[in-house]
Design a protein around this motif. Structure first.
Motif, PDB file in Angstrom:
ATOM      1  N   ILE A  61     -22.242 -37.280  11.741  1.00 22.90           N
ATOM      2  CA  ILE A  61     -23.259 -37.102  12.775  1.00 22.90           C
ATOM      3  C   ILE A  61     -23.005 -38.058  13.936  1.00 22.90           C
ATOM      4  CG2 ILE A  61     -25.754 -37.178  13.233  1.00 22.90           C
ATOM      5  CD1 ILE A  61     -26.022 -37.161  10.058  1.00 22.90           C
ATOM      6  N   ILE A  62     -23.187 -37.561  15.149  1.00 19.09           N
ATOM      7  CA  ILE A  62     -23.233 -38.428  16.330  1.00 19.09           C
ATOM      8  C   ILE A  62     -24.627 -38.262  16.932  1.00 19.09           C
ATOM      9  CG2 ILE A  62     -22.234 -36.670  17.893  1.00 19.09           C
ATOM     10  CD1 ILE A  62     -21.485 -40.360  18.320  1.00 19.09           C
ATOM     11  N   ILE A  63     -25.272 -39.382  17.210  1.00 22.81           N
ATOM     12  CA  ILE A  63     -26.565 -39.386  17.890  1.00 22.81           C
ATOM     13  C   ILE A  63     -26.327 -40.126  19.200  1.00 22.81           C
ATOM     14  CG2 ILE A  63     -29.002 -40.030  17.774  1.00 22.81           C
ATOM     15  CD1 ILE A  63     -28.584 -40.291  14.682  1.00 22.81           C
ATOM     16  N   ALA A  64     -26.644 -39.500  20.327  1.00 19.78           N
ATOM     17  CA  ALA A  64     -26.293 -40.102  21.615  1.00 19.78           C
ATOM     18  C   ALA A  64     -27.393 -39.905  22.648  1.00 19.78           C
ATOM     19  CB  ALA A  64     -24.992 -39.484  22.128  1.00 19.78           C
ATOM     20  N   GLY A  65     -27.623 -40.958  23.433  1.00 24.07           N
ATOM     21  CA  GLY A  65     -28.623 -40.915  24.496  1.00 24.07           C
ATOM     22  C   GLY A  65     -28.614 -42.206  25.279  1.00 24.07           C
ATOM     23  N   ASP A  75     -20.011 -32.848  12.425  1.00 26.42           N
ATOM     24  CA  ASP A  75     -20.747 -31.703  11.888  1.00 26.42           C
ATOM     25  C   ASP A  75     -21.995 -31.460  12.722  1.00 26.42           C
ATOM     26  OD1 ASP A  75     -19.067 -31.306   9.533  1.00 26.42           O
ATOM     27  OD2 ASP A  75     -19.920 -33.193   8.810  1.00 26.42           O
ATOM     28  N   THR A  76     -22.620 -32.555  13.162  1.00 30.37           N
ATOM     29  CA  THR A  76     -23.862 -32.482  13.935  1.00 30.37           C
ATOM     30  C   THR A  76     -23.813 -33.453  15.107  1.00 30.37           C
ATOM     31  OG1 THR A  76     -25.159 -31.925  11.965  1.00 30.37           O
ATOM     32  CG2 THR A  76     -26.379 -32.791  13.841  1.00 30.37           C
ATOM     33  N   ALA A  77     -24.301 -32.987  16.264  1.00 34.54           N
ATOM     34  CA  ALA A  77     -24.518 -33.858  17.427  1.00 34.54           C
ATOM     35  C   ALA A  77     -25.990 -33.761  17.793  1.00 34.54           C
ATOM     36  CB  ALA A  77     -23.646 -33.436  18.605  1.00 34.54           C
ATOM     37  N   ILE A  78     -26.637 -34.911  17.903  1.00 37.10           N
ATOM     38  CA  ILE A  78     -28.021 -34.994  18.367  1.00 37.10           C
ATOM     39  C   ILE A  78     -27.946 -35.634  19.751  1.00 37.10           C
ATOM     40  CG2 ILE A  78     -30.311 -35.957  17.950  1.00 37.10           C
ATOM     41  CD1 ILE A  78     -29.554 -35.968  14.924  1.00 37.10           C
ATOM     42  N   LYS A 125     -17.855 -29.672  15.540  1.00 35.48           N
ATOM     43  CA  LYS A 125     -16.923 -28.773  14.859  1.00 35.48           C
ATOM     44  C   LYS A 125     -17.413 -27.329  14.972  1.00 35.48           C
ATOM     45  CE  LYS A 125     -15.941 -32.210  11.286  1.00 35.48           C
ATOM     46  NZ  LYS A 125     -16.143 -32.552   9.856  1.00 35.48           N
ATOM     47  N   PRO A 126     -16.508 -26.357  15.090  1.00 30.37           N
ATOM     48  CA  PRO A 126     -16.941 -24.956  15.056  1.00 30.37           C
ATOM     49  C   PRO A 126     -17.791 -24.710  13.804  1.00 30.37           C
ATOM     50  CG  PRO A 126     -14.632 -25.095  15.670  1.00 30.37           C
ATOM     51  CD  PRO A 126     -15.055 -26.489  15.262  1.00 30.37           C
ATOM     52  N   GLY A 127     -18.912 -24.023  14.010  1.00 25.11           N
ATOM     53  CA  GLY A 127     -19.843 -23.792  12.905  1.00 25.11           C
ATOM     54  C   GLY A 127     -20.837 -24.918  12.728  1.00 25.11           C
ATOM     55  N   GLY A 128     -20.677 -25.994  13.522  1.00 31.65           N
ATOM     56  CA  GLY A 128     -21.548 -27.162  13.419  1.00 31.65           C
ATOM     57  C   GLY A 128     -22.885 -26.956  14.114  1.00 31.65           C
ATOM     58  N   LEU A 129     -23.606 -28.046  14.251  1.00 30.50           N
ATOM     59  CA  LEU A 129     -24.980 -28.031  14.759  1.00 30.50           C
ATOM     60  C   LEU A 129     -25.118 -28.979  15.942  1.00 30.50           C
ATOM     61  CD1 LEU A 129     -28.041 -27.282  14.305  1.00 30.50           C
ATOM     62  CD2 LEU A 129     -28.124 -29.231  12.742  1.00 30.50           C
ATOM     63  N   LEU A 130     -25.744 -28.507  17.015  1.00 37.74           N
ATOM     64  CA  LEU A 130     -26.082 -29.351  18.153  1.00 37.74           C
ATOM     65  C   LEU A 130     -27.588 -29.245  18.348  1.00 37.74           C
ATOM     66  CD1 LEU A 130     -24.229 -29.781  21.469  1.00 37.74           C
ATOM     67  CD2 LEU A 130     -26.690 -29.437  21.493  1.00 37.74           C
ATOM     68  N   ASP A 188     -19.889 -20.966  19.358  1.00 34.26           N
ATOM     69  CA  ASP A 188     -19.315 -21.088  18.014  1.00 34.26           C
ATOM     70  C   ASP A 188     -20.032 -22.158  17.178  1.00 34.26           C
ATOM     71  OD1 ASP A 188     -18.388 -23.245  19.514  1.00 34.26           O
ATOM     72  OD2 ASP A 188     -16.427 -23.292  18.514  1.00 34.26           O
ATOM     73  N   ILE A 189     -21.193 -22.627  17.670  1.00 32.76           N
ATOM     74  CA  ILE A 189     -22.000 -23.614  16.948  1.00 32.76           C
ATOM     75  C   ILE A 189     -23.463 -23.173  16.980  1.00 32.76           C
ATOM     76  CG2 ILE A 189     -20.444 -25.571  17.413  1.00 32.76           C
ATOM     77  CD1 ILE A 189     -22.367 -26.434  19.669  1.00 32.76           C
ATOM     78  N   GLN A 190     -24.256 -23.749  16.106  1.00 28.73           N
ATOM     79  CA  GLN A 190     -25.700 -23.521  16.144  1.00 28.73           C
ATOM     80  C   GLN A 190     -26.300 -24.510  17.142  1.00 28.73           C
ATOM     81  OE1 GLN A 190     -27.667 -23.225  12.205  1.00 28.73           O
ATOM     82  NE2 GLN A 190     -25.634 -23.844  11.476  1.00 28.73           N
ATOM     83  N   ILE A 191     -27.177 -24.033  18.008  1.00 28.72           N
ATOM     84  CA  ILE A 191     -27.789 -24.897  19.014  1.00 28.72           C
ATOM     85  C   ILE A 191     -29.306 -24.779  18.896  1.00 28.72           C
ATOM     86  CG2 ILE A 191     -28.005 -25.424  21.470  1.00 28.72           C
ATOM     87  CD1 ILE A 191     -25.233 -24.071  21.847  1.00 28.72           C
ATOM     88  N   PHE A 192     -29.954 -25.956  18.792  1.00 26.33           N
ATOM     89  CA  PHE A 192     -31.410 -26.005  18.694  1.00 26.33           C
ATOM     90  C   PHE A 192     -31.953 -26.998  19.702  1.00 26.33           C
ATOM     91  CE2 PHE A 192     -30.262 -24.204  14.684  1.00 26.33           C
ATOM     92  CZ  PHE A 192     -31.309 -23.346  14.365  1.00 26.33           C
ATOM     93  N   GLN A 193     -33.139 -26.683  20.226  1.00 22.03           N
ATOM     94  CA  GLN A 193     -33.866 -27.576  21.129  1.00 22.03           C
ATOM     95  C   GLN A 193     -35.092 -28.117  20.418  1.00 22.03           C
ATOM     96  OE1 GLN A 193     -35.194 -25.546  24.645  1.00 22.03           O
ATOM     97  NE2 GLN A 193     -33.284 -25.906  25.733  1.00 22.03           N
ATOM     98  N   ILE A 194     -35.422 -29.350  20.760  1.00 23.50           N
ATOM     99  CA  ILE A 194     -36.698 -29.925  20.338  1.00 23.50           C
ATOM    100  C   ILE A 194     -37.201 -30.781  21.495  1.00 23.50           C
ATOM    101  CG2 ILE A 194     -35.538 -31.787  19.082  1.00 23.50           C
ATOM    102  CD1 ILE A 194     -38.047 -31.667  17.181  1.00 23.50           C
ATOM    103  N   GLU A 195     -38.405 -30.516  21.931  1.00 26.56           N
ATOM    104  CA  GLU A 195     -38.955 -31.220  23.086  1.00 26.56           C
ATOM    105  C   GLU A 195     -39.599 -32.528  22.649  1.00 26.56           C
ATOM    106  OE1 GLU A 195     -40.784 -29.044  26.214  1.00 26.56           O
ATOM    107  OE2 GLU A 195     -39.924 -27.159  25.514  1.00 26.56           O
TER     108      GLU A 195
END
Length: 185
Positions: free
Chosen positions: A5-9, A68-71, A86-91, A106-113
């Motif tokens: 996982i990478i968490i960035a901001g 696998d995941t980027a936040i 990664k392809p198939g990963g989560l953002l 090629d990845i799953q993308i989700f938003q959260i406010e």
């Protein structure tokens, strides 16, 4: 199971704390854990990111190029890390302040406010727990009770009175993560 996982901001958004809480949670579940922060000299407002690896096997290196995941919590981080999933990963990202939304298919993308939700809950410091809740809804890689225990370990005792609010923020985040929909005009 290995989750990279990478968490960035920006500094001040709780990026490093979120990673530390995930790391503590993994330790409590007898997982191998790596927590590697990266930040500039600024206390708040500079960029910050943390790589967290949770695994059932030994971790050979904390240095990763793909995740696998980027936040993602700001535009600079989106620009830097969107292509590192990664392809198939989560953002997962908070759309506040994002002008160029993710474009990969090629990845799953989700938003959260998270910014909006934290403001509605009248405490901007719970922003990171809202985001963490959203992540754990999509990838329940650690148990919530261990997240709360990790929160207790990472928060100074003088802030333990805020743990119930942080726990509520996690649950609110779990209820408010949505697939990213591109607008068709």
């Amino acid at each position: 199971m290995t989750e990279e996982i990478i968490i960035a901001g920006f500094g001040g958004q709780g990026v490093l704390s979120m990673g530390k809480i995930l790391a503590y949670s993994g330790i409590m579940e007898d997982q191998e854990v790596s927590w590697m922060p990266s930040y500039g000299p600024e206390m708040r407002g500079g960029t910050a990111n943390v790589t967290v690896i949770l695994s059932d096997e030994r971790i050979s290196s904390p240095y990763l190029k793909l995740f696998d995941t980027a936040i993602i919590l700001n535009q600079q981080s989106m620009d830097k890390f969107e292509n590192s999933v990664k392809p198939g990963g989560l953002l997962i990202y908070d759309p506040n302040g994002i002008s160029h939304h993710p474009t990969r298919n090629d990845i799953q993308i989700f938003q959260i406010e998270g910014t909006k939700i934290a403001a509605e809950m009248e405490n901007k410091k719970i922003f990171n727990m809202v985001i963490l809740g959203g992540f754990l809804k999509k990838k329940p890689i650690v148990k919530i009770e261990n997240v709360i225990a990790g929160l207790k370990k990472s928060l100074s005792e003088r802030y333990h009175h805020l743990i119930p609010l942080n726990e509520k923020a996690i649950h609110v985040g779990m209820e408010n993560i949505h697939p990213y929909q591109t607008l068709v005009i």
